[in-house]
Design a protein around this motif. Sequence first.
Motif, short mmCIF file in Angstrom:
data_model
loop_
_atom_site.label_atom_id
_atom_site.label_comp_id
_atom_site.label_asym_id
_atom_site.label_seq_id
_atom_site.Cartn_x
_atom_site.Cartn_y
_atom_site.Cartn_z
N LEU A 47 30.85 25.44 37.28
CA LEU A 47 31.78 24.58 38.01
C LEU A 47 33.05 25.33 38.39
CD1 LEU A 47 31.61 21.15 36.16
CD2 LEU A 47 31.19 21.56 38.59
N LEU A 48 33.31 26.43 37.68
CA LEU A 48 34.52 27.21 37.97
C LEU A 48 34.15 28.68 37.89
CD1 LEU A 48 37.70 27.18 38.28
CD2 LEU A 48 37.77 27.50 35.81
N ARG A 49 34.54 29.42 38.91
CA ARG A 49 34.40 30.87 38.86
C ARG A 49 35.80 31.45 38.75
NH1 ARG A 49 30.43 29.33 42.45
NH2 ARG A 49 28.32 29.93 41.83
N VAL A 50 35.88 32.59 38.07
CA VAL A 50 37.21 33.16 37.82
C VAL A 50 37.95 33.40 39.13
CG1 VAL A 50 36.38 35.54 37.66
CG2 VAL A 50 38.51 34.90 36.55
N ASP A 51 37.23 33.77 40.19
CA ASP A 51 37.92 34.01 41.46
C ASP A 51 38.41 32.71 42.10
OD1 ASP A 51 37.95 36.95 42.07
OD2 ASP A 51 35.84 36.69 41.57
N GLU A 52 37.74 31.60 41.80
CA GLU A 52 38.26 30.31 42.29
C GLU A 52 39.58 29.97 41.59
OE1 GLU A 52 34.69 27.38 43.40
OE2 GLU A 52 34.51 28.18 41.38
N MET A 53 39.61 30.23 40.29
CA MET A 53 40.84 29.95 39.56
C MET A 53 41.97 30.88 40.03
SD MET A 53 41.65 29.80 35.48
CE MET A 53 41.67 31.54 35.17
N ARG A 54 41.62 32.16 40.22
CA ARG A 54 42.64 33.10 40.70
C ARG A 54 43.16 32.67 42.07
NH1 ARG A 54 38.79 38.18 39.43
NH2 ARG A 54 39.45 38.68 37.30
N ARG A 55 42.23 32.27 42.95
CA ARG A 55 42.62 31.84 44.30
C ARG A 55 43.59 30.67 44.21
NH1 ARG A 55 41.19 26.93 46.63
NH2 ARG A 55 39.02 27.21 46.00
N ALA A 56 43.28 29.71 43.34
CA ALA A 56 44.16 28.55 43.19
C ALA A 56 45.53 28.97 42.66
CB ALA A 56 43.51 27.52 42.27
N ILE A 57 45.56 29.95 41.76
CA ILE A 57 46.83 30.46 41.25
C ILE A 57 47.62 31.14 42.37
CG2 ILE A 57 47.87 32.25 39.77
CD1 ILE A 57 45.69 31.56 37.67
N GLU A 58 46.89 31.88 43.21
CA GLU A 58 47.56 32.62 44.29
C GLU A 58 48.06 31.70 45.40
OE1 GLU A 58 44.43 35.32 45.31
OE2 GLU A 58 44.46 36.24 43.33
N GLU A 59 47.62 30.45 45.37
CA GLU A 59 48.05 29.51 46.41
C GLU A 59 49.13 28.55 45.93
OE1 GLU A 59 44.35 27.72 47.60
OE2 GLU A 59 43.83 29.38 48.93
N MET A 60 49.58 28.70 44.68
CA MET A 60 50.54 27.70 44.17
C MET A 60 51.97 27.96 44.64
SD MET A 60 50.51 28.49 40.01
CE MET A 60 49.05 27.51 39.74
N GLY A 61 52.20 29.12 45.23
CA GLY A 61 53.56 29.41 45.71
C GLY A 61 54.30 30.29 44.72
#
Lengths: 114, 94, 220
Positions: A47-61
């Motif tokens: 349900l979660l891949r590490v790159d999805e989590m990283r991407r979400a972190i990189e989009e938080m501002g």
Amino acid sequence: MTTERRYHDMGGLPAGPVERTEHEFEPWEHKTDAIVRLLSEPGRGPLLRVDEMRRAIEEMGGNIYDELTYYERWIAATTNVMLEKGVFSVDELGKAIEAVRAKQRAAGGEVAEG
Amino acid sequence: MSDFQPGDTVKVGTRFPIGHVRTPYYCRGLTGEVERRVGTFKNPEELAYGRADHEPLTLYRVRFRQKDIWPDYKGLDADTVDIELFENWLEPAA
Amino acid sequence: MSTEHPHNHSHDHGHDHDHSGAPKQPDTEDRALTYHAAMADAVADLLIAKGVFNADELRAKIETMQSRTPALGAKVVARAWVDDGFKQRLIQDGSSAVAELGLDPGPAPLTVVENTAETHNVIVCTLCSCYPVFLLGKSPDWYKSREYRSRVVREPRTVLAEFGTDIAEDQAVRVHDSTADLRYMVLPCRPEGTENLSESELTTLVTRDSLIGVIECKSE
């Protein structure tokens, strides 16, 4: 350059001395870590891949990135990915957070504002 | 796409998308030497958006001389940085 | 954030005052529940309610990850110091060699880089703080800091000096930026004067920071 270079991509930028800080991880940090590991297991999709989590972190501002601690970034990013995938809804999340806070108050604990 | 061997000289792409990439800013456009071919892995630039149905890419470890990265570097000529880079970011150095 | 909203006590209460009569948890009793801590609990509750995993699986995973500590890395290093064949296999294929010792290296291939008189290795992840958590446990705060991630890749000798590590003038420094699918551990130099120590005695010389490469191991 500050536009084309993203805020998490900091190798080589000027910064101060390395403060050798550490802290005892809190129960919610261990829980966050375990949630991420479980969601990343192939048997759960994943349900979660590490790159999805990283991407979400990189989009938080950049301001939020610098304000949050490491595991605060993890839980915020993971939660966003779960919302995107419809694993739970925004409505369910809001109610669940308030339920956790209510339980804390009922047990005589304090709830931080903000 | 080229298949590189250890010792080959490679140049990192010079490009700046806003999406998720694992190629650090500081090595883009620079030339280094393939240290090893790590293996094949799914593309993080696709995985980041929930897409996993694609052929894996070859991942390399590329060694850069510190003095090639930072013109003002203080240290030995032999000082290096090794970076894992995917094949789509690498081209043969001229 | 808790740092911006310190204890917002509406009344004085001493540490010996117990609101609920329940056993106190000294680490957390006095700390206000932050937004992100509440979110972690809420997300766990939701994922359990949805059947994504159950409470036992969550507890088991927390315990498993808490059992991973630098002592496991120390065990690997001590074996490599006393068994050259193992050392060669460790450098060739870290994950398989670690598994030989009955340890779990985790899903990402473990890459072990050896310090020598000629070369000192140091690990960083400039993009996000990748770290071999399955073997060494959670990384220290400074490893994840902007200061370490920004600077060690550009001025490693200065950063190492801040850790009290002086690199010889003729020793090369090799920085490893953990950007993709590998996880790294340094194999530190075996300190001089430890020829008579047993393998288990040697493990006590291996610190977490030596496995990251910011310090070398010392003989005591």
